[in-house]
Design an enzyme around this catalytic site. Structure first.
Site, PDB file in Angstrom:
ATOM      1  N   PRO A 321     -10.741  39.246  23.749  1.00  0.00           N
ATOM      2  CG  PRO A 321     -12.841  39.344  22.411  1.00  0.00           C
ATOM      3  CD  PRO A 321     -12.085  39.695  23.649  1.00  0.00           C
ATOM      4  NE  ARG A 323      -5.326  32.751  18.539  1.00  0.00           N
ATOM      5  CZ  ARG A 323      -3.994  32.622  18.543  1.00  0.00           C
ATOM      6  NH1 ARG A 323      -3.761  32.218  17.390  1.00  0.00           N
ATOM      7  NH2 ARG A 323      -3.444  32.618  19.498  1.00  0.00           N
ATOM      8  NE  ARG A 360      -0.178  32.181  15.344  1.00  0.00           N
ATOM      9  CZ  ARG A 360      -0.920  31.007  15.154  1.00  0.00           C
ATOM     10  NH1 ARG A 360      -1.304  30.777  13.753  1.00  0.00           N
ATOM     11  NH2 ARG A 360      -1.336  30.367  16.012  1.00  0.00           N
ATOM     12  CE1 TYR A 364       3.629  31.239  19.708  1.00  0.00           C
ATOM     13  CE2 TYR A 364       2.660  32.011  17.721  1.00  0.00           C
ATOM     14  CZ  TYR A 364       3.443  32.224  19.093  1.00  0.00           C
ATOM     15  OH  TYR A 364       3.399  33.449  19.588  1.00  0.00           O
ATOM     16  CB  CYS A 391      18.754  32.750   3.632  1.00  0.00           C
ATOM     17  SG  CYS A 391      18.746  33.629   2.452  1.00  0.00           S
ATOM     18  CE1 TYR A 421      -1.251  37.888  19.291  1.00  0.00           C
ATOM     19  CE2 TYR A 421      -2.971  36.391  18.700  1.00  0.00           C
ATOM     20  CZ  TYR A 421      -2.356  37.388  19.498  1.00  0.00           C
ATOM     21  OH  TYR A 421      -3.280  37.660  20.600  1.00  0.00           O
TER      22      TYR A 421
HETATM   23  C1  LIG Z   1      -2.753  37.726  24.223  1.00  0.00           C
HETATM   24  C2  LIG Z   1      -3.644  38.164  25.233  1.00  0.00           C
HETATM   25  C3  LIG Z   1      -4.947  38.327  24.912  1.00  0.00           C
HETATM   26  C4  LIG Z   1      -5.497  38.003  23.376  1.00  0.00           C
HETATM   27  O1  LIG Z   1      -5.423  36.585  23.134  1.00  0.00           O
HETATM   28  P1  LIG Z   1      -6.012  35.891  21.675  1.00  0.00           P
HETATM   29  O2  LIG Z   1      -5.444  34.523  21.731  1.00  0.00           O
HETATM   30  O3  LIG Z   1      -5.862  36.856  20.703  1.00  0.00           O
HETATM   31  O4  LIG Z   1      -7.484  36.032  22.193  1.00  0.00           O
HETATM   32  C5  LIG Z   1      -5.851  38.782  25.923  1.00  0.00           C
HETATM   33  N1  LIG Z   1      -5.187  39.002  26.989  1.00  0.00           N
HETATM   34  C6  LIG Z   1      -4.235  38.937  27.149  1.00  0.00           C
HETATM   35  C7  LIG Z   1      -3.601  39.448  28.939  1.00  0.00           C
HETATM   36  C8  LIG Z   1      -3.174  38.552  26.530  1.00  0.00           C
HETATM   37  O5  LIG Z   1      -1.876  38.392  26.677  1.00  0.00           O
END
Ligand SMILES: *Cc1c(COP(=O)(O)O)cnc(C)c1O
Length: 463
Positions: A321, A323, A360, A364, A391, A421
């Site tokens: 994890p 995020r 973001r 996204y 800008c 992020y």
């Molecule tokens: C980005 C990533 C994560 C973390 O993703 P989250 O959405 O921040 O939990 C974990 N493992 C791999 C391989 C990733 O590329």
């Protein structure tokens, strides 16, 4: 994802459909605990505080914009993941979400491991004293120097991402007289984002080796033949901002299928399975993330059940994890510069940052919420779009939100859930200086990453 392709950026000058917006919240002063860090609240004067420090004091001391991070909340979330998975599993914090030396030390103290995916992230982790065997090194195109540095440092695992990398890592490890622990990242044909997943997704992406067509099995075959490698497991990462566990269920089923095929062909049971990260957080009150203990229970049950069905010993599970640990722990504090009502449309609120501190929304179509934090207000709600100072008309921080109609230049507003992020993707667009990350705890605030200065900017410009 729907994305309008306007040359000026996504959602440039979009037309407002009648009655498109949800009703404003009942109380604009309320701070939904789902989207704000744990110690956030309002004091008797209506000023928002975090970790016992009010935002006006933080703005005076550190300036705006600034990322304000609740250290207790970070530690509590890290610990919750660690406790939920217990001693038979490993939690790797995904450093790309946000990494600094203070963060590395907190992780170390809370018993988490760390994922890095570049030489810079590895250097940060090592310089903060993280033990190399607790670091996993990811990436689809690690350079020979990065691999050599990682092997020399003794990282716990390298996650192999291609056939070329299998040979490359084996060669480098062997030439250093080492046997490197590795996992192979496979793509299982599952794509998961938010409430949906597709079990038959194209494996049309740059990461990993497809399970389809026997490619993953062939990768295992090659890795097992090379002296420089000790293959310890299979890795799968299926998406981001995921709330629904069924994508993990399908992915685990397919990964275990490969473990079984490996056992049948080679007579060995690989001891580890890594299910990646991607667990969702609440950016707005509409999101309902799961608690770490629910996620741990679900994932452990899925893997155990699949392994029993395949008559395999249950491998050691790891998760990654990013995020879900750091995202909710921080908010971005901005000062309002201009308030521009556009009749019949909405009010544009310009802040002193923007797409350079939060890409973001533009990248996204991410959704955020926002609140007036330097005071409470009884004014009527007004529909706003919070925009930055860049800008670029796609420079939007919060696309649609409500703020009190008496909002004025000089007010402080904050966007919650920006711990992941945002600083890690921050840029110097327009030569804007990247904001500091301020950690707050027990009434004390300190910059763990200081604000960039014009000297920092000019230092790289060698004329
Ligand atoms: C980005 C990533 C994560 C973390 O993703 P989250 O959405 O921040 O939990 C974990 N493992 C791999 C391989 C990733 O590329």
């Amino acid at each position: 994802m729907s994305r309008s392709a306007h040359p000026a950026g996504p959602r440039h000058a979009d037309v407002l459909p009648e009655g498109h917006y949800a009703a404003p919240p009942a109380d604009l002063n309320a701070l939904d605990a789902k989207v704000w860090a744990r110690t956030v609240g309002r004091d008797a004067d209506g000023v928002v505080t975090v970790g016992g420090v009010d935002v006006k004091t933080l703005a005076e001391e550190f300036g705006t914009p600034a990322y304000i991070l609740d250290e207790d909340d970070f530690r509590a979330r890290a610990r919750a993941w660690r406790t939920a998975f217990g001693a038979d599993a490993d939690v790797f914090y995904a450093g790309k979400a946000f990494l600094s030396r203070a963060v590395v030390r907190w992780l170390d103290e809370e018993g988490l491991n760390l994922d890095v995916c570049s030489g810079g992230e590895l250097a940060t982790a090592l310089s903060a004293g993280m033990s190399a065997d607790r670091i996993a090194f990811h990436g689809n195109n690690k350079s020979a120097q990065e691999i050599e540095r990682a092997v020399r440092a003794g990282v716990g695992r390298i996650v192999l991402d291609s056939f070329q990398e299998i040979v490359r890592v084996a060669h480098i490890a062997q030439s250093l007289g080492k046997r490197q622990k590795v996992q192979i990242r496979i793509t299982v044909g599952v794509e998961a984002h938010t409430h949906e997943f597709i079990a038959t997704a194209h494996e049309d992406q740059k990461f990993g080796i497809p399970l389809a067509g026997g490619q993953a099995a062939e990768a295992v075959r090659r890795a097992l033949q090379l002296d420089g490698l000790e293959l310890v497991g299979i890795h799968s990462h299926i998406g981001s901002q995921i709330f629904d566990m069924s994508g993990f269920e399908v992915a685990a089923h397919r990964v275990v299928g490969l473990l079984k095929a490996v056992r049948d062909e080679h007579g060995i049971e690989l001891p580890e399975i890594d299910l990646g990260g991607g667990l969702g957080i609440a950016y707005t009150s509409d999101d309902d993330p799961r608690e770490p203990h629910e996620i741990a229970k679900a994932l452990t049950e899925i893997v155990t059940r699949e392994c029993e069905a395949a008559r395999l010993r249950t491998p050691r599970i790891s998760v990654e994890p990013g995020r879900a640990i750091v995202g909710p722990t921080a908010f971005t504090l901005y000062e309002v510069g201009t308030v521009k009502p556009l009749d019949g449309l909405r009010t544009y609120v310009s802040v002193d940052g923007g797409m350079s501190d939060n890409i973001r929304t533009a990248l996204y179509d991410a959704e955020y919420s926002v609140a007036l934090v330097s005071r409470a207000s009884d004014a009527e709600p007004m529909l706003v779009r919070v925009v930055g100072k860049h800008c670029e008309s796609g420079d939007i921080v919060v696309r649609d939100a409500f703020l009190p109609a008496d909002l004025a230049p000089g007010d402080l507003i904050a966007v919650p859930a920006t711990g992941a992020y945002c600083r890690s993707m921050a840029s110097n667009y327009n030569h804007v200086l990247r904001p500091p990350v301020v950690a707050v705890r027990d009434g004390e605030a300190r910059a763990i990453v200081r604000r960039e200065t014009e000297e920092d900017l000019l230092r790289l410009d060698v004329g």
